[in-house]
Enzyme design. Structure first.
Site, PDB file in Angstrom:
ATOM      1  N   LYS A  22      13.374   1.544   5.756  1.00 30.61           N
ATOM      2  CA  LYS A  22      13.279   2.927   5.268  1.00 30.61           C
ATOM      3  C   LYS A  22      12.820   3.865   6.384  1.00 30.61           C
ATOM      4  CE  LYS A  22       9.397   4.267   3.087  1.00 30.61           C
ATOM      5  NZ  LYS A  22       8.823   5.453   3.734  1.00 30.61           N
ATOM      6  N   ASN A  23      11.787   3.453   7.117  1.00 31.08           N
ATOM      7  CA  ASN A  23      11.225   4.359   8.122  1.00 31.08           C
ATOM      8  C   ASN A  23      12.110   4.520   9.355  1.00 31.08           C
ATOM      9  OD1 ASN A  23       9.112   4.824   6.458  1.00 31.08           O
ATOM     10  ND2 ASN A  23       7.569   3.754   7.691  1.00 31.08           N
ATOM     11  N   ASP A 307       0.680   0.094   7.480  1.00 32.19           N
ATOM     12  CA  ASP A 307       1.527  -0.114   6.300  1.00 32.19           C
ATOM     13  C   ASP A 307       1.448  -1.542   5.753  1.00 32.19           C
ATOM     14  OD1 ASP A 307       2.259   2.511   6.410  1.00 32.19           O
ATOM     15  OD2 ASP A 307       4.298   2.172   7.138  1.00 32.19           O
TER      16      ASP A 307
END
Ligand code: UD1
Length: 420
Positions: A22-23, A307
C-alpha cells in the site's frame, strides 16, 4: 459497520501470498500526475486507501480503470488542481499529490490533512522544501495554497527529520522542476526506492537511489512516459503474517515477498527464538519451545518499523519475561495497549515506552481498532485468546490489509466478518 469475530486459541499452518505494498502504491499512483501517457500499475493491493487516492485523482479529472489487482490511470486531460477536504481527511497520504500537482501546473490547493490517531503528523517539512524550490505557500481556510508561477527550481533540501512521504513528495516535485535538486537526509524506505526507480526508468536522472542523499535532475516541465510496472510486496503485511505464525507458534510460509525488506523484523523474531527459513521470495516461520523477551526500538528503515510495533507488542504478551518497546516515530502510537489490556495483557506505559510482562493467558473480549496496524495487533492477540473476541471498527484494517480474514481463514484461523 463490519466487525471481525475470532475464536481462540488457534494454530495456523500452510502458506499465504502477500499483496502489493500500500505504501509503495500510494506515491506511485500520485506519480501518474507526472506522466504523458496512460500508466498501468500491476500488483496493486485492493484496499480502501488505494481506492481513496484513485478517487481523488478522478475528482481532479483523471481517468482511472481499476481491476482487481491493477489500475490504468491517465492524467493527461486533468485540469482541476484542488484536492478537497472530504477526501484528504480520510487519508493523510493524499498530501502526496501536492508535489506533483505543483510541479506540473504551477499551482494547486490541497486540504491540510490534520491530526490522526497516532499523533500530530505535521507536513511542515514538505512545505518548507517546496518553498526552497521557489513555491509561494499560504494556508487559507484549511487548505495549502501553493503557487510557482515560473515553475519550481532545483534546490538543496536538507530534511531536519527523515520523512517518507515528504521525501516522495519532493522527489516528484523535483522530477519536473528546472535544474538539479539534492535531498539530504532522504528516507531509505523501499517504497521511496521504488518510486525513484520507476521515475529513473522513465528517463528522470536520479543519483543515489537507496541512499540518504538523492540527486534529481528535473525536466523543466516536460512530462515523462511511464511503462507498466509491478508494485513491490507489502513488507508490513508480510511482517504481520510472520507475527501471526509466531504468536500462534505455528509453521507458516509467507510467499511473494522481498526478505531483504524484512531484515529488522526477521532479526527480532530470531532473537525471540523462532527459526526462519529464508528463501529468495519467501520466509517460513517455524515454531519454538524456547522463546524469550526482546527489546525493540522503532526507527526509520532499515531499522525496526513503527508499522510493526503494535503487532510485536501483541506477540510479546505471549513470550516469557519482560519486553520493552520504545516508539520513536509517533508520539501517540500506543492506543492498542488499552485494548490489549482488555484481553488480559500485562502492559505498562510510560512516555513512549511500553513494558510488556509475559506470558499472559489472554481471554476473548470486545475490543476496538484504533488505527490500521493497531487493528491487526488485536486480531493477532485474539487468535491466542481463550474464547470469542470481537474486533470492532475494522474500517481501519480495511484501509491497508487485502482480505485479511480470508488469508487467515486459509491458514486455519477461526475468523469471520460480521455486521454490527
Ligand atoms: C509513512 C508511512 C507510515 C509510516 C511512517 C513512518 C506512508 C503512506 N505512510 O508515513 O505508514 O508509519 O511513514 O515509517 O508511506 N514529520 C514532521 N514534519 C513533516 C513530516 C513528518 O515532523 O513534515 C515527522 C512525523 O510527525 C513523524 C516523523 O516525521 O514523527 C516521520 O513521519 P513520516 O516519515 O513523514 O511519516 P509518513 O510519511 O506520514
Amino acid at each position: 459497520m463490519d466487525y471481525l469475530q475470532i475464536q481462540g486459541p488457534t494454530k495456523l499452518s500452510g502458506s499465504v501470498d502477500i499483496s502489493g505494498a500500500k505504501n509503495a502504491a500510494l506515491p506511485l499512483i500520485a506519480m501518474t500526475l507526472l506522466a504523458s501517457n496512460e500508466v498501468t500499475i500491476n500488483n496493486l493491493p485492493n484496499v480502501v486507501d488505494i481506492k481513496t487516492l484513485i478517487k481523488l485523482l478522478s475528482n481532479l479529472g483523471a481517468t482511472a480503470t481499476l481491476n482487481k489487482c491493477s489500475v490504468k490511470i491517465d492524467t493527461c486531460c486533468l485540469t482541476n488542481t484542488k484536492a478537497t477536504y472530504d477526501i484528504v481527511k480520510t487519508m493523510r497520504a493524499s498530501i502526496l499529490v501536492l508535489g506533483p500537482l505543483l510541479s506540473r501546473f504551477g499551482h494547486c490547493e490541497v486540504s491540510l490533512p490534520g491530526g490522526c490517531a497516532i499523533g500530530q503528523r505535521p507536513i511542515d517539512l514538505h512545505l518548507k522544501a517546496l518553498e526552497q524550490m521557489g513555491a509561494e505557500i499560504s494556508i487559507e481556510a484549511g487548505y495549502v495554497l501553493a503557487k510557482a508561477p515560473n515553475g519550481l527550481k532545483g534546490a538543496h533540501i536538507v530534511f531536519d527529520k527523515i520523512t517518507v512521504t515528504g521525501t516522495a513528495n519532493i522527489v516528484m516535485a523535483a522530477a519536473l522542476a528546472k535544474g538539479k535538486t539534492i535531498i539530504t537526509n532522504a528516507a531509505l524506505e523501499p517504497e521511496v526506492v521504488q518510486l525513484c526507480q520507476v521515475l529513473k526508468h522513465a528517463g528522470i536522472g536520479i543519483d543515489g537511489i537507496g541512499s540518504s542523499e538523492l540527486t534529481i535532475y528535473g525536466t523543466d516541465g516536460r512530462l515523462v512516459e511511464i511503462e507498466p510496472f509491478d508494485i513491490i510486496p507489502d513488507r508490513i503485511e508480510a511482517g504481520t503474517y510472520m507475527c501471526a505464525a509466531a504468536i500462534t507458534n505455528s509453521e507458516v510460509t509467507i510467499n511473494k515477498i522481498r526478505p531483504d525488506h524484512l531484515e529488522a523484523v526477521s532479526a527480532k523474531l530470531e532473537q525471540m527464538g523462532f527459526t526462519l527459513v529464508v528463501k529468495k521470495d519467501s520466509i517460513t516461520v517455524k515454531p519454538s519451545t524456547k522463546l524469550k523477551a526482546v527489546d525493540i526500538i522503532t526507527q526509520e528503515f532499515p531499522a525496526f518499523p513503527t508499522d510493526m510495533q503494535a503487532q510485536f507488542l501483541a506477540l510479546c504478551t505471549q513470550v516469557q519475561g519482560v519486553s520493552i518497546i520504545e516508539e520513536r516515530l509517533f508520539e501517540n502510537r500506543f492506543m492498542h495497549v488499552s485494548e490489549l489490556q482488555r484481553l488480559g495483557a500485562d502492559i505498562k506505559l510510560k512516555g513512549n515506552s511500553a513494558t510488556i510482562s509475559g506470558k499472559q493467558q489472554l481471554v476473548g473480549a470486545d475490543v476496538m481498532a484504533t488505527d490500521l496496524r493497531a487493528s491487526s495487533a488485536l486480531v493477532l492477540a485474539a487468535m491466542v485468546a481463550e474464547g470469542t473476541t470481537n474486533v470492532h471498527r475494522i474500517y481501519h484494517l480495511d484501509r491497508g490489509y487485502v482480505e485479511l480474514e480470508k488469508k487467515l481463514q486459509s491458514l486455519g484461523a477461526n475468523i469471520k466478518r460480521l455486521k454490527e
